[in-house]
Structure formats: structure tokens, C-alpha cells
Scaffold this active site. Sequence first.
Site, short mmCIF file in Angstrom:
data_model
loop_
_atom_site.label_atom_id
_atom_site.label_comp_id
_atom_site.label_asym_id
_atom_site.label_seq_id
_atom_site.Cartn_x
_atom_site.Cartn_y
_atom_site.Cartn_z
N LEU A 86 -5.09 11.49 -52.75
CA LEU A 86 -3.69 11.52 -52.34
C LEU A 86 -3.59 11.91 -50.87
CD1 LEU A 86 -1.95 13.16 -55.41
CD2 LEU A 86 -2.75 10.82 -55.06
N GLY A 131 -7.72 11.88 -56.05
CA GLY A 131 -6.99 10.66 -56.40
C GLY A 131 -7.83 9.41 -56.28
N ASN A 153 -11.93 17.17 -57.19
CA ASN A 153 -12.23 18.42 -56.48
C ASN A 153 -11.01 19.31 -56.29
OD1 ASN A 153 -11.02 16.58 -54.74
ND2 ASN A 153 -11.98 17.42 -52.92
N GLU A 154 -9.91 19.02 -57.01
CA GLU A 154 -8.64 19.71 -56.77
C GLU A 154 -8.78 21.23 -56.77
OE1 GLU A 154 -8.96 16.95 -58.41
OE2 GLU A 154 -7.26 15.64 -58.06
C1 LIG Z 1 0.17 20.31 -55.42
C2 LIG Z 1 0.42 20.12 -56.84
C3 LIG Z 1 -0.59 19.39 -57.67
C4 LIG Z 1 -1.06 18.18 -57.01
C5 LIG Z 1 -2.11 17.48 -57.79
C6 LIG Z 1 -2.82 16.62 -56.85
C7 LIG Z 1 -3.77 15.68 -57.38
C8 LIG Z 1 -4.67 15.06 -56.57
C9 LIG Z 1 -4.84 15.61 -55.21
C10 LIG Z 1 -5.55 14.80 -54.18
O1 LIG Z 1 -5.96 13.68 -54.31
S1 LIG Z 1 -5.61 15.69 -52.74
C11 LIG Z 1 -6.71 14.83 -51.69
C12 LIG Z 1 -8.09 15.30 -51.94
N1 LIG Z 1 -8.96 14.66 -51.02
C13 LIG Z 1 -9.99 15.25 -50.44
O2 LIG Z 1 -10.31 16.40 -50.67
C14 LIG Z 1 -10.77 14.43 -49.44
C15 LIG Z 1 -10.56 14.92 -48.04
N2 LIG Z 1 -11.26 14.07 -47.11
C16 LIG Z 1 -12.61 14.12 -46.94
O3 LIG Z 1 -13.32 14.86 -47.54
C17 LIG Z 1 -13.18 13.15 -45.92
O4 LIG Z 1 -12.14 12.70 -45.12
C18 LIG Z 1 -13.91 11.94 -46.56
C19 LIG Z 1 -13.03 11.24 -47.58
C20 LIG Z 1 -15.21 12.40 -47.20
C21 LIG Z 1 -14.24 10.92 -45.44
O5 LIG Z 1 -14.99 11.54 -44.42
P1 LIG Z 1 -15.06 10.89 -42.97
O6 LIG Z 1 -15.97 11.75 -42.17
O7 LIG Z 1 -15.38 9.45 -43.09
O8 LIG Z 1 -13.56 10.94 -42.41
P2 LIG Z 1 -12.80 12.21 -41.80
O9 LIG Z 1 -13.15 12.32 -40.35
O10 LIG Z 1 -12.98 13.41 -42.64
O11 LIG Z 1 -11.27 11.77 -41.96
C22 LIG Z 1 -10.70 10.80 -41.13
C23 LIG Z 1 -9.23 11.10 -40.95
O12 LIG Z 1 -8.58 11.00 -42.22
C24 LIG Z 1 -7.88 12.23 -42.50
N3 LIG Z 1 -7.91 12.44 -43.97
C25 LIG Z 1 -8.99 12.56 -44.74
N4 LIG Z 1 -8.63 12.72 -46.03
C26 LIG Z 1 -7.28 12.71 -46.06
C27 LIG Z 1 -6.30 12.82 -47.10
N5 LIG Z 1 -6.64 12.96 -48.40
N6 LIG Z 1 -5.01 12.78 -46.77
C28 LIG Z 1 -4.62 12.63 -45.48
N7 LIG Z 1 -5.50 12.51 -44.44
C29 LIG Z 1 -6.80 12.54 -44.73
C30 LIG Z 1 -8.66 13.29 -41.74
O13 LIG Z 1 -7.85 14.41 -41.53
C31 LIG Z 1 -8.99 12.54 -40.47
O14 LIG Z 1 -7.80 12.54 -39.70
P3 LIG Z 1 -7.86 12.53 -38.09
O15 LIG Z 1 -8.65 13.75 -37.69
O16 LIG Z 1 -8.55 11.25 -37.72
O17 LIG Z 1 -6.43 12.60 -37.66
#
Ligand SMILES: CCCCCC/C=C\CC(=O)SCCNC(=O)CCNC(=O)[C@H](O)C(C)(C)COP(=O)(O)OP(=O)(O)OC[C@H]1O[C@@H](n2cnc3c(N)ncnc32)[C@H](O)[C@@H]1OP(=O)(O)O
Length: 277
Positions: A86, A131, A153-154
Site C-alpha cells: 500500500l 499489500g 511485514n505489517e
Molecule cells: C493503518 C491501519 C492498518 C493498515 C493495514 C495495512 C495493510 C497493508 C500495509 C502495507 O502494504 S504498508 C506498505 C508496506 N511496504 C513496505 O514495507 C515496503 C517499503 N519499501 C521497501 O522496502 C523498498 O522500497 C522496496 C520495495 C524493497 C524497494 O527497494 P528499492 O531500493 O528498489 O526502492 P526504494 O529506494 O526503497 O524506494 C523508491 C521510492 O519509493 C518509495 N516507496 C517505497 N515503498 C513505498 C510505499 N509502500 N509507499 C510509498 N512510497 C514508497 C521510497 O520512499 C522511495 O521514494 P523516494 O526516496 O524516491 O522519494
Amino acid sequence: MFVLRQCLTLGTKSSIRNFSATTNLVNLTINEDTGVAIMELNKPPVNSLNYELLEAMHRTLVKLENEKCPGMILTSSSRSTFSAGLDLLEMYKPTVDKARRFWSMLQNTWIKLYSTPYPTVAAINGHSPAGGCLLAMSCEHRIMVPDKMIGLNETQLGIVAPQWFQDCMRNIIGERQAEKALIAGRMFTSEEALKIGLVDELATDKEDLMQKAHDFLDEQMGLPPLARSVVKVGFRKDTLSKLINGREADIKMFLDNVFQPKVQESLENYIQMLKKK
Ligand SMILES: CCCCCC/C=C\CC(=O)SCCNC(=O)CCNC(=O)[C@H](O)C(C)(C)COP(=O)(O)OP(=O)(O)OC[C@H]1O[C@@H](n2cnc3c(N)ncnc32)[C@H](O)[C@@H]1OP(=O)(O)O
């Protein structure tokens, strides 16, 4: 093969066939001979699931169902990531209306994906946390490239995976493994995921991944489609009905949680941490 580019701003069937310069969040490719659809998530850099991407996915799934798609491969255009889950920015300091709209679209999209009558396969060509893992788990078969991470990993983020996320995992890896994985918010390497059955196959590279995905669909498409889909939906109906009959309660759970100061603090820290990486 020809490519249909689905564009968010386009609604009619005929216009979908025209390429538009507007951002395409979902690239849809349909093989003219077999009818097999490849639905490629295309929201750089990491396919974080915001409202617009979820809506584009939902719209694509409706189109595939209406056009009697025989089989679909879900994959990503990103080199590193299948989907980062998400979009954290949708949950960080939203208005109530925005949060409700977002969660409702997530529910819509998941219900459509989880209940497709046609076979679905996740070609997981990158990391797949939270997600992203839900999307992969909602397909019938999962194939993953090596050396990536997948899981719910929530807990590690200080948030709780909703019941239907948990149910999807339990349905695939069983009660005991799911309980351990969910409590810890554990991420698995591709190889570990194969071992516990969270994914079904590993591929050597993207080409092998797509070949294996096509092989799975070929096998499924050889089965009588009606019987196949009745059995599939029969297996999934309890999980589906729980959400379908409890959508409003699920939205309330999300709203109650997302506005907790502790949750907002965790999200803020996590967003900062990702930006500093
Ligand atoms: C609150 C009540 C209950 C809610 C229940 C919620 C249920 C589900 C929740 C979720 O799905 S929360 C999201 C969980 N996701 C993560 O933990 C993943 C986080 N991201 C990463 O670990 C890494 O980005 C990656 C996927 C392993 C990729 O690594 P990579 O090195 O290729 O890229 P990055 O440099 O880390 O990221 C690039 C860029 O994208 C932004 N970003 C990454 N993930 C997210 C995200 N989930 N949402 C928004 N933005 C994201 C990251 O900040 C970087 O941004 P910039 O620095 O380029 O601006």
C-alpha cells in the site's frame, strides 16, 4: 501479440485500444491467439498501491471478466519490485474521506482479483512486501525470481495486517506457519518462500518466469472452465464472504487504526527511513 494500453482517463472499449501519452498505471497485453492477458503494474519506481493504481487495476479486472479472459498473468514493469504494498502516503495524515475512498477501492480490487473465474498467476519479478504480497497471494499460482523478499511485514511497521490479508496467507501456508509469520511480520527470501509454500515455483530470470507462468495457464486452460471456476470460488468463498459481508466494519477498523497517533508516528518514521535510504 498486440498491446492494449489501458489509460486511466479512457473509459470506452474502443478508446482503450488507442495509446495515450497519459501515464499508464497498468499495461495490458492480450495475446491474439490464446487470449492470455498480461497485466503489468506500471507505477514507478515500486508500484506502491495508491487509489489511482488500485482503480486502474480494478477497471482492468472488470474488463477482463467482461471479455471472458481465459487466463491472466500479474506482473510488474519495475526491475526491483513486484509491488511495495500500500502507498504509505495514502495512510499518512489523510482526510477521513480520502482514507475511506482508498480503503474501499482496495477492497473492490481485492474482491475482483481473488474471485476471478479465470486462472491467475503472479509472476513475481521483484520484492513483494505487505499489500504486494496480498496481490500475489490472491492469484492461484505464484512464481518468483530468486533473491527477492516477500511477506506480510505489517507488524514490523507497527500496523496490523487486516483479517482478510491474514486469511489469504493462512489459506496458502496453513495455520501454524501463518501465525508465526504474521506475528513477527516476517519477510521471506524467494528460496524460503518456496520452502514454506508461499510461492509455488522459482524462476531463473524474467524470461523463465514468464515461460513458467504461461505453462501454468496452458495447463489450467486445458480444464473445463466452468467446473474449474466453481471449484476455485468454492475454496475461496468463506474468505471472500467474510469481507463482502463485513466491508463497512473493515473500513471502520481501518479508519479507527489509521488515525491513531501511534500509527501515524510509525508511518512517519518509516516514510522518513525509506527516503533516507
Ligand atoms: C493503518 C491501519 C492498518 C493498515 C493495514 C495495512 C495493510 C497493508 C500495509 C502495507 O502494504 S504498508 C506498505 C508496506 N511496504 C513496505 O514495507 C515496503 C517499503 N519499501 C521497501 O522496502 C523498498 O522500497 C522496496 C520495495 C524493497 C524497494 O527497494 P528499492 O531500493 O528498489 O526502492 P526504494 O529506494 O526503497 O524506494 C523508491 C521510492 O519509493 C518509495 N516507496 C517505497 N515503498 C513505498 C510505499 N509502500 N509507499 C510509498 N512510497 C514508497 C521510497 O520512499 C522511495 O521514494 P523516494 O526516496 O524516491 O522519494
